[in-house]
Design a protein around this motif. Structure first.
Motif: not given
Length: 174
Positions: A52, A55-56, A59, A96, A100, A111, A113
């Motif tokens: 997480h 991913l944060k 993002e 990244y 994804i 997952t 965006h």
């Protein structure tokens, strides 16, 4: 964020992108990052917390790029920026996005965006340019980009050099 936390995230991203989320243990991350496994648990809770955090961070970076498209007012520039995106992915972003795409298939959950703002922006651009089917053109761009991203993210050699000029020609972008 400390230097060790940053190193843990970079190593975890590399391993998750290469070996898969399920195929990577926190022990492997700790060994490669040269930290204790306990440090990972202290900062990120568990492997899911580590994912997480990756991913944060990713993002936030993706949103900055997407803002450049969504805030653009020239319809041709919107389309051009969208077409160029997969070809401009830096090494960190490549790992990244590889992660994804892997997660999209491995975990069968959303997952990636949200494409909502980009889709709306593209539809608006195609409408402004007088295309008969702006929704379908916007979807077609996203399908092109998904396929191109897939090819760019594999470790196989693909000659994709001519695709961007071809797409720009298709959409009359100089």
């Amino acid at each position: 964020m400390t230097e060790k936390q940053a190193r843990i995230l970079i190593v975890a991203l590399q391993l998750f992108a290469k070996e898969g989320y399920r195929g990577t243990s926190t022990r492997q991350v700790a060994q490669k990052a040269e930290v204790s496994e306990g440090l990972i648990f202290r900062h990120f809770g568990n492997k899911e917390g580590l994912l997480h955090a990756i991913l944060k961070e990713g993002e936030e970076r993706a949103q900055k790029f997407m803002a450049k498209i969504v805030l653009e007012t020239d319809p041709q520039k919107i389309i051009e920026k969208m077409l160029e995106f997969p070809f401009e992915v830096a090494k960190y972003e490549k790992e990244y996005w590889k992660l994804i795409y892997m997660l999209k298939w491995q975990m069968a959950e959303k997952t990636a965006h949200s494409k909502g703002p980009l889709m709306r922006t593209l539809i608006h651009a195609f409408s402004e340019l007088g295309y008969e089917q702006p929704e379908q053109e916007a979807l077609l761009i996203l399908v092109y980009l998904d396929g191109i991203a897939h090819l760019l993210l594999t470790d196989e050699e693909h000659d994709l050099e001519g695709l961007l000029p071809l797409l720009k020609q298709k959409y009359n972008i100089a």
